[in-house]
Design a protein around this motif. Structure first.
Motif, mmCIF file in Angstrom:
data_model
loop_
_atom_site.group_PDB
_atom_site.id
_atom_site.type_symbol
_atom_site.label_atom_id
_atom_site.label_comp_id
_atom_site.label_asym_id
_atom_site.label_seq_id
_atom_site.Cartn_x
_atom_site.Cartn_y
_atom_site.Cartn_z
ATOM 1 N N UNK A 138 7.296 2.926 0.959
ATOM 2 C CA UNK A 138 6.280 2.670 1.986
ATOM 3 C C UNK A 138 6.842 1.823 3.128
ATOM 4 N N UNK A 139 7.127 0.558 2.862
ATOM 5 C CA UNK A 139 7.445 -0.378 3.935
ATOM 6 C C UNK A 139 8.723 -0.010 4.679
ATOM 7 N N UNK A 140 9.755 0.436 3.954
ATOM 8 C CA UNK A 140 11.016 0.772 4.615
ATOM 9 C C UNK A 140 10.942 2.065 5.423
ATOM 10 N N UNK A 141 9.825 2.789 5.309
ATOM 11 C CA UNK A 141 9.618 3.971 6.140
ATOM 12 C C UNK A 141 8.978 3.613 7.481
ATOM 13 N N UNK A 142 8.709 2.332 7.675
ATOM 14 C CA UNK A 142 8.034 1.914 8.894
ATOM 15 C C UNK A 142 6.529 1.960 8.778
ATOM 16 N N UNK A 143 6.016 2.249 7.553
ATOM 17 C CA UNK A 143 4.581 2.291 7.328
ATOM 18 C C UNK A 143 4.062 0.880 7.069
ATOM 19 N N UNK A 144 2.753 0.745 7.128
ATOM 20 C CA UNK A 144 2.058 -0.446 6.648
ATOM 21 C C UNK A 144 1.502 -0.104 5.274
ATOM 22 N N UNK A 145 1.627 -1.035 4.331
ATOM 23 C CA UNK A 145 1.194 -0.775 2.968
ATOM 24 C C UNK A 145 -0.125 -1.454 2.632
ATOM 25 N N UNK A 146 -0.976 -0.725 1.901
ATOM 26 C CA UNK A 146 -2.264 -1.276 1.451
ATOM 27 C C UNK A 146 -2.096 -1.890 0.068
ATOM 28 N N UNK A 147 -2.480 -3.168 -0.058
ATOM 29 C CA UNK A 147 -2.388 -3.829 -1.353
ATOM 30 C C UNK A 147 -3.340 -3.160 -2.345
ATOM 31 N N UNK A 148 -2.811 -2.661 -3.469
ATOM 32 C CA UNK A 148 -3.702 -2.077 -4.485
ATOM 33 C C UNK A 148 -4.737 -3.095 -4.948
ATOM 34 N N UNK A 149 -5.877 -2.582 -5.339
ATOM 35 C CA UNK A 149 -6.997 -3.379 -5.865
ATOM 36 C C UNK A 149 -7.656 -4.255 -4.802
ATOM 37 N N UNK A 150 -7.334 -4.026 -3.521
ATOM 38 C CA UNK A 150 -8.137 -4.625 -2.458
ATOM 39 C C UNK A 150 -8.990 -3.516 -1.850
ATOM 40 N N UNK A 151 -9.979 -3.892 -1.041
ATOM 41 C CA UNK A 151 -10.941 -2.936 -0.506
ATOM 42 C C UNK A 151 -10.264 -1.883 0.371
ATOM 43 N N UNK A 152 -10.918 -0.740 0.478
ATOM 44 C CA UNK A 152 -10.495 0.301 1.399
ATOM 45 C C UNK A 152 -11.176 0.069 2.750
ATOM 46 N N UNK A 153 -10.745 0.764 3.811
ATOM 47 C CA UNK A 153 -11.335 0.534 5.142
ATOM 48 C C UNK A 153 -12.856 0.681 5.131
ATOM 49 N N UNK A 154 -13.525 -0.277 5.748
ATOM 50 C CA UNK A 154 -14.968 -0.212 5.868
ATOM 51 C C UNK A 154 -15.744 -0.699 4.673
ATOM 52 N N UNK A 155 -15.097 -0.901 3.553
ATOM 53 C CA UNK A 155 -15.785 -1.384 2.373
ATOM 54 C C UNK A 155 -15.967 -2.896 2.438
ATOM 55 N N UNK A 156 -17.004 -3.385 1.739
ATOM 56 C CA UNK A 156 -17.151 -4.815 1.604
ATOM 57 C C UNK A 156 -15.992 -5.392 0.825
ATOM 58 N N UNK A 157 -15.543 -6.562 1.206
ATOM 59 C CA UNK A 157 -14.380 -7.171 0.577
ATOM 60 C C UNK A 157 -13.266 -7.327 1.580
ATOM 61 N N UNK A 158 -12.044 -7.167 1.122
ATOM 62 C CA UNK A 158 -10.877 -7.466 1.959
ATOM 63 C C UNK A 158 -9.910 -6.286 1.951
ATOM 64 N N UNK B 105 13.417 -5.233 10.946
ATOM 65 C CA UNK B 105 14.081 -4.041 10.414
ATOM 66 C C UNK B 105 13.084 -3.004 9.909
ATOM 67 N N UNK B 106 13.555 -1.786 9.695
ATOM 68 C CA UNK B 106 12.764 -0.680 9.146
ATOM 69 C C UNK B 106 11.460 -0.476 9.926
ATOM 70 N N UNK B 107 11.589 -0.428 11.255
ATOM 71 C CA UNK B 107 10.425 -0.165 12.088
ATOM 72 C C UNK B 107 9.677 -1.402 12.523
ATOM 73 N N UNK B 108 9.789 -2.477 11.760
ATOM 74 C CA UNK B 108 9.167 -3.777 12.024
ATOM 75 C C UNK B 108 7.811 -3.682 12.721
ATOM 76 N N UNK B 109 6.830 -2.992 12.101
ATOM 77 C CA UNK B 109 5.526 -2.841 12.750
ATOM 78 C C UNK B 109 4.791 -4.155 12.987
ATOM 79 N N UNK B 110 5.047 -5.162 12.133
ATOM 80 C CA UNK B 110 4.351 -6.439 12.286
ATOM 81 C C UNK B 110 5.222 -7.492 12.985
ATOM 82 N N UNK B 111 6.177 -7.047 13.786
ATOM 83 C CA UNK B 111 7.098 -7.956 14.471
ATOM 84 C C UNK B 111 6.357 -8.991 15.318
ATOM 85 N N UNK B 112 5.273 -8.569 15.971
ATOM 86 C CA UNK B 112 4.627 -9.452 16.948
ATOM 87 C C UNK B 112 3.198 -9.826 16.560
#
Length: 273
Positions: A151-171, A180-187
Motif C-alpha cells: 500500500x504505502x510504498x505504491x504512493x497510496x494512503x492506507x486505511x487503518x483496519x478496524x477504524x471507521x469507513x468514510x462517512x461512518x460515525x467514529x474515526x 519517498x515512495x510518492x510522499x503524499x503526506x509530505x506537506x
C-alpha cells in the motif's frame, strides 16, 4: 701489477619501496571511497527521485482507473464500503447522538433503515477511495491496510483496519509516507483549521474540515486513531465525545520515523455521486 676490483652497485629500495606501497594503498583507498560515494549517491537518487516518480505515476493511474470504474458502474449497484450516506441536506450530529438517545440536536436524523446497506469491508490492499486535499494539491488512492510493500510504498494512503469507513460515525484513520515512495503526506504539516479534506468513493463524496493538529507524538500513541481520537501521550490533545472524524498520520521529523504528526478533521457534509 694491481688487481682491478670491480664494484657492484647496490640499490637500496627500503625507503622508496615503502613510499610506493603507501602511495598504492592511498590510491586504492581513494578509488574505494569514490566508488562507495557513487553507490550511495545512486541509492539517494533512487529513494528520493525514482521511487517518488514511480509511486506518483502508479497512484495517478489507479485514481484514473477508479474514476473510470465508477463512471461505468450502474447507479443501482450496492454501496461501496462505508457508504451509509445521509442526504446532502442532513448534517451528522457531531456528538454522535441519535433520535433515540433522548438528546435532540434540533435536526431530525434519517432513519437508519432507509440508509443504503453498507457493503462488506474492502479486501486487504484494495484501493477503493480517492483522497483529495486541495490546500496542498493531493489526489491519491486510499487502500485498505497500512502495509508498506502493498500500500504505502505504491504512493497510496492506507486505511487503518478496524477504524471507521468514510462517512461512518467514529474515526476514519489514514496513514501515508511523508518522504519517498510518492510522499503524499509530505506537506500535511501546512494544513490548518478550515482546510478541506475530501474523500470520494463509488457512491458518495465526503467533505471533512481540518480541526486540530498534533505536531509530534510517539509512534506508539494508539489513542490518536481510536473512535474518539485522543492522544495517550500528549495530554489535552484530541476529543472527548463521539463524532464523525478523520485522522491523517505520518512520520516526523522529515526523513525519520521516530515520531508521528497527526491532523484531525470533522465531517462537514456528504453527498451522493
Amino acid at each position: 701489477m694491481r688487481e682491478r676490483v670491480e664494484r657492484v652497485p647496490v640499490v637500496v629500495q627500503g625507503r622508496r619501496g615503502r613510499r610506493g606501497r603507501a602511495a598504492r594503498l592511498v590510491w586504492g583507498g581513494a578509488e574505494a571511497a569514490v566508488t562507495c560515494g557513487l553507490v550511495l549517491l545512486l541509492l539517494v537518487v533512487h529513494q528520493l527521485w525514482w521511487t517518488n516518480r514511480q509511486a506518483r505515476e502508479g497512484a495517478e493511474r489507479k485514481v484514473q482507473a477508479l474514476e473510470r470504474e465508477w463512471g461505468r458502474s450502474d447507479q443501482s449497484d450496492g454501496a461501496s464500503p462505508g457508504d451509509n450516506a445521509q442526504p446532502e441536506s442532513e448534517e451528522p450530529d457531531p456528538a454522535g447522538r441519535d433520535a433515540g438517545s433522548g438528546e435532540s440536536s434540533g435536526r431530525q436524523r434519517p432513519d437508519p433503515q432507509q440508509q443504503p446497506v453498507t457493503a462488506p469491508a474492502p479486501r486487504w490492499d484494495q484501493a477503493y477511495a480517492v483522497l483529495r486535499i486541495p490546500r496542498i494539491g493531493i489526489r491519491v488512492p486510499v487502500a485498505e491496510g497500512v502495509s508498506k510493500s502493498a500500500v504505502l510504498n505504491k504512493g497510496y494512503v492506507g486505511h487503518y483496519p478496524r477504524t471507521a469507513q468514510p462517512g461512518q460515525g467514529g474515526n476514519f484513520a489514514l496513514a501515508g509516507h511523508r518522504n519517498t515512495h510518492g510522499e503524499p503526506f509530505r506537506r500535511i504539516n501546512r494544513l490548518a483549521g478550515g482546510d478541506e479534506v475530501v474523500v470520494e468513493t463509488k457512491k458518495a463524496v465526503y467533505t471533512y474540515v481540518v480541526d486540530k493538529v498534533l505536531a509530534q507524538t510517539s509512534a506508539r500513541d494508539s489513542g490518536v486513531i481510536r473512535a474518539v481520537p485522543r492522544s495517550l501521550v500528549k495530554a489535552g490533545h484530541g476529543y472527548s465525545s463521539p463524532g464523525y472524524y478523520i485522522t491523517l498520520t505520518t512520520c516526523t521529523p522529515e526523513y525519520t520515523s521516530k515520531y508521528r504528526l497527526i491532523v484531525w478533521g470533522k465531517l462537514r457534509s456528504m453527498r451522493p455521486r
